[in-house]
Design an enzyme around this catalytic site. Sequence first.
Site, mmCIF file in Angstrom:
data_model
loop_
_atom_site.group_PDB
_atom_site.id
_atom_site.type_symbol
_atom_site.label_atom_id
_atom_site.label_comp_id
_atom_site.label_asym_id
_atom_site.label_seq_id
_atom_site.Cartn_x
_atom_site.Cartn_y
_atom_site.Cartn_z
ATOM 1 N N LYS A 48 -5.878 33.968 -2.323
ATOM 2 C CA LYS A 48 -4.538 33.392 -2.440
ATOM 3 C C LYS A 48 -3.565 34.030 -1.449
ATOM 4 O O LYS A 48 -3.817 35.100 -0.890
ATOM 5 C CB LYS A 48 -4.022 33.530 -3.878
ATOM 6 C CG LYS A 48 -4.715 32.564 -4.837
ATOM 7 C CD LYS A 48 -4.121 32.608 -6.237
ATOM 8 C CE LYS A 48 -4.735 31.517 -7.116
ATOM 9 N NZ LYS A 48 -4.218 31.545 -8.501
ATOM 10 N N ARG A 87 -12.138 34.448 -11.650
ATOM 11 C CA ARG A 87 -12.301 33.090 -11.110
ATOM 12 C C ARG A 87 -12.226 33.183 -9.593
ATOM 13 O O ARG A 87 -11.189 33.566 -9.042
ATOM 14 C CB ARG A 87 -11.208 32.170 -11.661
ATOM 15 C CG ARG A 87 -11.296 30.725 -11.191
ATOM 16 C CD ARG A 87 -10.158 29.898 -11.771
ATOM 17 N NE ARG A 87 -10.219 28.500 -11.355
ATOM 18 C CZ ARG A 87 -9.693 28.025 -10.227
ATOM 19 N NH1 ARG A 87 -9.039 28.845 -9.402
ATOM 20 N NH2 ARG A 87 -9.788 26.743 -9.920
#
Length: 274
Positions: free
Chosen positions: A221, A255
Amino acid sequence: MTINCKGQLIDLSTPKVMGILNVTPNSFFDGGKYNDESELLTQVGKMINDGATFIDIGAYSSKPSAEFVSEEEELARIIPTVQLILKHFPEALLSIDTFRSEVAKACIENGAAIINDISSGNLDDAMFEVIAQYKVPYIMMHMRGTPQTMQSMTHYDDIVKEMLFYFSEKISKARSLGINDLIIDPGFGFAKTIDQNYEVMRKTELFQLLELPLLVGISRKSMIYKPLNISAEEALNGTTVLNTIALAKGANILRVHDVKEAMECVQLWNKMNL
């Protein structure tokens, strides 16, 4: 600490890895990679072989300012994917990344095991009822607004305190409907600035007060690649660093896009905690 996935009890006291499979043309890292059936199945097989307990399928990009996708289009993308994977990997535990109750319902009826909702029911009032009806584990993420508006909604007086209150309300509603298997996700990158993401990461252990399994999703991210002035493609090392910190702070599920490297984190973490 266990969850029931299609009659199989998954023990989350030992951390697990959830592999990300985006079947969208526009996801921030792997959009458009797996439109071909053989490539998709190869990737799923690789993630399972690398140690993923769950495969999380998304057909609606939730990156900041992502374009709207109709429910019909989301269903057209995700149902054939669920059917294809379970035809070739019938034991796979599929998580469905959706905030729409009808998409969740259709996927569960086609064999999905978990629903992963970025909005915790805020974007579809019927979601909690569907989860209660089908009795599947439900991942509730913290977010404000929608993927299109969330980055304009980043003012908090005390971000972690407000998140804990948010989750407490959601948990109370879920319990009142008889939903037993709940997982919380702090929602790194969703309605949070980079500095706020790191504040949440520093205080992640506080979410253990909720006494529920914790999922952390920080894979590649912008909170990693922007401070380092690199790209998402170059952010694997940074992802591994933060995944390790997340495990130290109580994460039960990682995740990730890169299952092998996350599993190495888990294996070494387990070795440290024998």
